[in-house]
Structure formats: C-alpha cells, structure tokens
Design a protein around this motif. Structure first.
Motif, PDB file in Angstrom:
ATOM      1  N   HIS A  47      -3.047   4.993   0.483  1.00  0.00           N
ATOM      2  CA  HIS A  47      -1.934   4.959   1.431  1.00  0.00           C
ATOM      3  C   HIS A  47      -1.343   6.331   1.736  1.00  0.00           C
ATOM      4  CE1 HIS A  47       2.553   4.992   1.616  1.00  0.00           C
ATOM      5  NE2 HIS A  47       2.325   4.268   2.678  1.00  0.00           N
ATOM      6  N   LEU A  48      -1.071   7.120   0.726  1.00  0.00           N
ATOM      7  CA  LEU A  48      -0.320   8.361   0.931  1.00  0.00           C
ATOM      8  C   LEU A  48      -1.002   9.362   1.865  1.00  0.00           C
ATOM      9  CD1 LEU A  48       1.281   8.789  -2.579  1.00  0.00           C
ATOM     10  CD2 LEU A  48       2.420   8.196  -0.436  1.00  0.00           C
ATOM     11  N   PRO A  49      -2.309   9.612   1.730  1.00  0.00           N
ATOM     12  CA  PRO A  49      -2.922  10.546   2.696  1.00  0.00           C
ATOM     13  C   PRO A  49      -2.930  10.009   4.134  1.00  0.00           C
ATOM     14  CG  PRO A  49      -4.409  10.133   0.851  1.00  0.00           C
ATOM     15  CD  PRO A  49      -3.234   9.238   0.685  1.00  0.00           C
ATOM     16  N   ILE A  50      -3.140   8.706   4.276  1.00  0.00           N
ATOM     17  CA  ILE A  50      -3.131   8.110   5.619  1.00  0.00           C
ATOM     18  C   ILE A  50      -1.728   8.209   6.212  1.00  0.00           C
ATOM     19  CG2 ILE A  50      -3.420   5.967   6.922  1.00  0.00           C
ATOM     20  CD1 ILE A  50      -5.573   5.183   4.820  1.00  0.00           C
ATOM     21  N   TYR A  51      -0.735   7.877   5.420  1.00  0.00           N
ATOM     22  CA  TYR A  51       0.658   7.959   5.852  1.00  0.00           C
ATOM     23  C   TYR A  51       1.009   9.387   6.285  1.00  0.00           C
ATOM     24  CZ  TYR A  51       5.644   8.727   4.940  1.00  0.00           C
ATOM     25  OH  TYR A  51       6.945   9.131   5.021  1.00  0.00           O
ATOM     26  N   THR A 106       8.597   0.972   4.415  1.00  0.00           N
ATOM     27  CA  THR A 106       8.063  -0.341   4.764  1.00  0.00           C
ATOM     28  C   THR A 106       6.619  -0.470   4.306  1.00  0.00           C
ATOM     29  OG1 THR A 106       9.506  -0.360   6.697  1.00  0.00           O
ATOM     30  CG2 THR A 106       7.720  -1.971   6.651  1.00  0.00           C
ATOM     31  N   ALA A 107       5.828   0.571   4.502  1.00  0.00           N
ATOM     32  CA  ALA A 107       4.426   0.527   4.080  1.00  0.00           C
ATOM     33  C   ALA A 107       4.325   0.302   2.575  1.00  0.00           C
ATOM     34  CB  ALA A 107       3.716   1.823   4.478  1.00  0.00           C
ATOM     35  N   ALA A 108       5.110   1.036   1.813  1.00  0.00           N
ATOM     36  CA  ALA A 108       5.069   0.896   0.356  1.00  0.00           C
ATOM     37  C   ALA A 108       5.536  -0.492  -0.074  1.00  0.00           C
ATOM     38  CB  ALA A 108       5.923   1.981  -0.291  1.00  0.00           C
ATOM     39  N   ALA A 109       6.572  -1.008   0.570  1.00  0.00           N
ATOM     40  CA  ALA A 109       7.087  -2.331   0.209  1.00  0.00           C
ATOM     41  C   ALA A 109       6.062  -3.426   0.500  1.00  0.00           C
ATOM     42  CB  ALA A 109       8.391  -2.608   0.955  1.00  0.00           C
ATOM     43  N   PHE A 110       5.384  -3.350   1.639  1.00  0.00           N
ATOM     44  CA  PHE A 110       4.375  -4.359   1.957  1.00  0.00           C
ATOM     45  C   PHE A 110       3.114  -4.183   1.117  1.00  0.00           C
ATOM     46  CE2 PHE A 110       7.109  -5.481   5.422  1.00  0.00           C
ATOM     47  CZ  PHE A 110       6.842  -6.828   5.616  1.00  0.00           C
ATOM     48  N   LEU A 111       2.804  -2.968   0.745  1.00  0.00           N
ATOM     49  CA  LEU A 111       1.704  -2.722  -0.190  1.00  0.00           C
ATOM     50  C   LEU A 111       1.999  -3.452  -1.502  1.00  0.00           C
ATOM     51  CD1 LEU A 111       0.088   0.725  -0.897  1.00  0.00           C
ATOM     52  CD2 LEU A 111       0.735  -0.770  -2.753  1.00  0.00           C
ATOM     53  N   MET A 112       3.206  -3.259  -2.025  1.00  0.00           N
ATOM     54  CA  MET A 112       3.583  -3.909  -3.279  1.00  0.00           C
ATOM     55  C   MET A 112       3.657  -5.427  -3.131  1.00  0.00           C
ATOM     56  SD  MET A 112       3.684  -1.772  -5.690  1.00  0.00           S
ATOM     57  CE  MET A 112       4.520  -2.684  -6.966  1.00  0.00           C
ATOM     58  N   ALA A 113       4.194  -5.908  -2.038  1.00  0.00           N
ATOM     59  CA  ALA A 113       4.279  -7.355  -1.818  1.00  0.00           C
ATOM     60  C   ALA A 113       2.887  -7.982  -1.777  1.00  0.00           C
ATOM     61  CB  ALA A 113       5.040  -7.651  -0.526  1.00  0.00           C
ATOM     62  N   THR A 114       1.952  -7.285  -1.160  1.00  0.00           N
ATOM     63  CA  THR A 114       0.575  -7.792  -1.091  1.00  0.00           C
ATOM     64  C   THR A 114      -0.047  -7.842  -2.481  1.00  0.00           C
ATOM     65  OG1 THR A 114       0.355  -6.897   1.140  1.00  0.00           O
ATOM     66  CG2 THR A 114      -1.682  -7.416  -0.018  1.00  0.00           C
ATOM     67  N   LEU A 115       0.172  -6.811  -3.275  1.00  0.00           N
ATOM     68  CA  LEU A 115      -0.351  -6.804  -4.647  1.00  0.00           C
ATOM     69  C   LEU A 115       0.307  -7.899  -5.483  1.00  0.00           C
ATOM     70  CD1 LEU A 115      -0.609  -2.991  -5.471  1.00  0.00           C
ATOM     71  CD2 LEU A 115      -2.436  -4.559  -4.761  1.00  0.00           C
ATOM     72  N   LEU A 118      -0.021  -0.990   7.614  1.00  0.00           N
ATOM     73  CA  LEU A 118      -0.643   0.053   6.792  1.00  0.00           C
ATOM     74  C   LEU A 118      -0.568  -0.314   5.316  1.00  0.00           C
ATOM     75  CD1 LEU A 118      -1.877   2.880   6.334  1.00  0.00           C
ATOM     76  CD2 LEU A 118       0.469   3.779   6.393  1.00  0.00           C
ATOM     77  N   GLY A 119       0.599  -0.739   4.858  1.00  0.00           N
ATOM     78  CA  GLY A 119       0.757  -1.105   3.455  1.00  0.00           C
ATOM     79  C   GLY A 119      -0.140  -2.259   3.048  1.00  0.00           C
ATOM     80  N   MET A 120      -0.175  -3.300   3.863  1.00  0.00           N
ATOM     81  CA  MET A 120      -1.030  -4.452   3.545  1.00  0.00           C
ATOM     82  C   MET A 120      -2.501  -4.063   3.559  1.00  0.00           C
ATOM     83  SD  MET A 120       0.898  -7.697   5.352  1.00  0.00           S
ATOM     84  CE  MET A 120       0.995  -6.980   6.985  1.00  0.00           C
ATOM     85  N   ALA A 121      -2.901  -3.264   4.534  1.00  0.00           N
ATOM     86  CA  ALA A 121      -4.305  -2.849   4.627  1.00  0.00           C
ATOM     87  C   ALA A 121      -4.712  -2.023   3.411  1.00  0.00           C
ATOM     88  CB  ALA A 121      -4.534  -2.050   5.904  1.00  0.00           C
ATOM     89  N   CYS A 122      -3.875  -1.096   2.985  1.00  0.00           N
ATOM     90  CA  CYS A 122      -4.197  -0.264   1.818  1.00  0.00           C
ATOM     91  C   CYS A 122      -4.290  -1.102   0.552  1.00  0.00           C
ATOM     92  CB  CYS A 122      -3.181   0.857   1.654  1.00  0.00           C
ATOM     93  SG  CYS A 122      -3.282   2.099   2.964  1.00  0.00           S
TER      94      CYS A 122
END
Length: 171
Positions: free
Chosen positions: A69-73, A109-118, A158-162
């Motif tokens: 996520h971080l490099p894409i962001y 938002t990306a980080a929050a949805f990344l965590m929610a998906t995990l 982005l978060g969900m995809a990562c």
C-alpha cells in the motif's frame, strides 16, 4: 480533462454541503476523534495483540499489505497532486492540518479499509463493525475538510485491493 469535470464539481458540491452548515464545528470535534483512530497506532496494537493471542498470520498479512500500500499511495499522491478542498475553495473550512500536501487518495481511508478487509478475512464476526469504522474514518476526513468524496472512495478501493493482494500472496 473535461471528462472528470462533472466529478470534480460533484466533489466540491458535496464538500460544501458537508462543511457549510451551522453544526460543522460540533461535527468536526467528533470527526477528529474518529479520524485519530486511523492514525496508525491502533493498527500496530491490533497486529501485535492478534500475534500474541492468536497467531502471526494477521500481523504478517498486515505488514505485507502495508508494504504494498505505502509505495502505491505515495506514488499516487505525488503523481495526481490533487489539491485539498481548502485550496480549491476559499469558502471551505479545514479543521485539521493534513500530514501531507495532496489529497488523492485518502491515506487514512485506505489504511482503515485495508485493516477492515484483513479483519473480515481473519475474524469475520467483526467484519461489519470494522467496515462501519473504516467508513466513519473516510467520512470524518471529508467532514474535517481535508479530502473530497472521490479521494475517500479511491482510498477505500486502494486499501481493499492491497489487503486482497497480500492475502493472495500469503496463501
């Protein structure tokens, strides 16, 4: 460029709607608290807690997902260079100082949805709660005047995809 003009106008109209009402200061106080839960401390604590109580898989998936996520962001922020709402409209109020210059995508938002998906993958019984929390973080970023609606939507995607990429690499 003209193709995205209607989207930009909708973004601005939605921001004006969210930020130009008589309760905006009260809403901003609540939004600051919600937004702060997305600053990153909670993610590390959750990863370490699940590692200690359950297994290292959640922490591994989180570290891999964030390393994707971080490099894409960072690349997206510095490629699109979309100005923040306050810079585009002097009538908008910004209730916090953003951590960087550009708005697209919303990193919180990306980080929050990344965590929610995990969380949904590893602890499905908490998925709905995590999804609501991530949505509130995204909404708080709009209500604080630092992001447009499309910044938040693209951040969520982005978060969900990562998270999904990390999960697929770990299986």
């Amino acid at each position: 460029m003209r193709a995205i003009q209607p989207i930009a106008e909708l973004d601005l109209a939605f921001s004006l709607f969210c930020l130009r009402h008589r309760f905006n200061r009260q809403v901003a106080r609540i939004s600051k608290v919600i937004s702060r839960t997305g600053d990153g401390h909670l993610y590390l604590l959750l990863g370490l807690l699940t590692w200690w109580l359950d297994s290292p898989r959640f922490l591994q998936a989180g570290l891999l997902a964030f390393s994707i996520h971080l490099p894409i962001y960072w690349l997206a922020k510095n490629s699109f260079r979309r100005r923040r709402p306050k810079e585009l409209c002097e009538f908008l109020t910004c209730f916090i100082t953003p951590s960087d210059r550009y708005s697209l995508p919303s990193g919180h938002t990306a980080a929050a949805f990344l965590m929610a998906t995990l969380i949904g993958q590893f602890y499905p019984e908490f998925y709905l709660l995590a999804l609501c929390w991530a949505t509130l973080i995204g909404l708080s970023r709009i209500l604080l005047g630092v992001h447009f609606m499309t910044d938040v939507l693209i951040g969520a995607l982005l978060g969900m995809a990562c998270a999904h990429i990390a999960l697929s690499l770990l299986t």
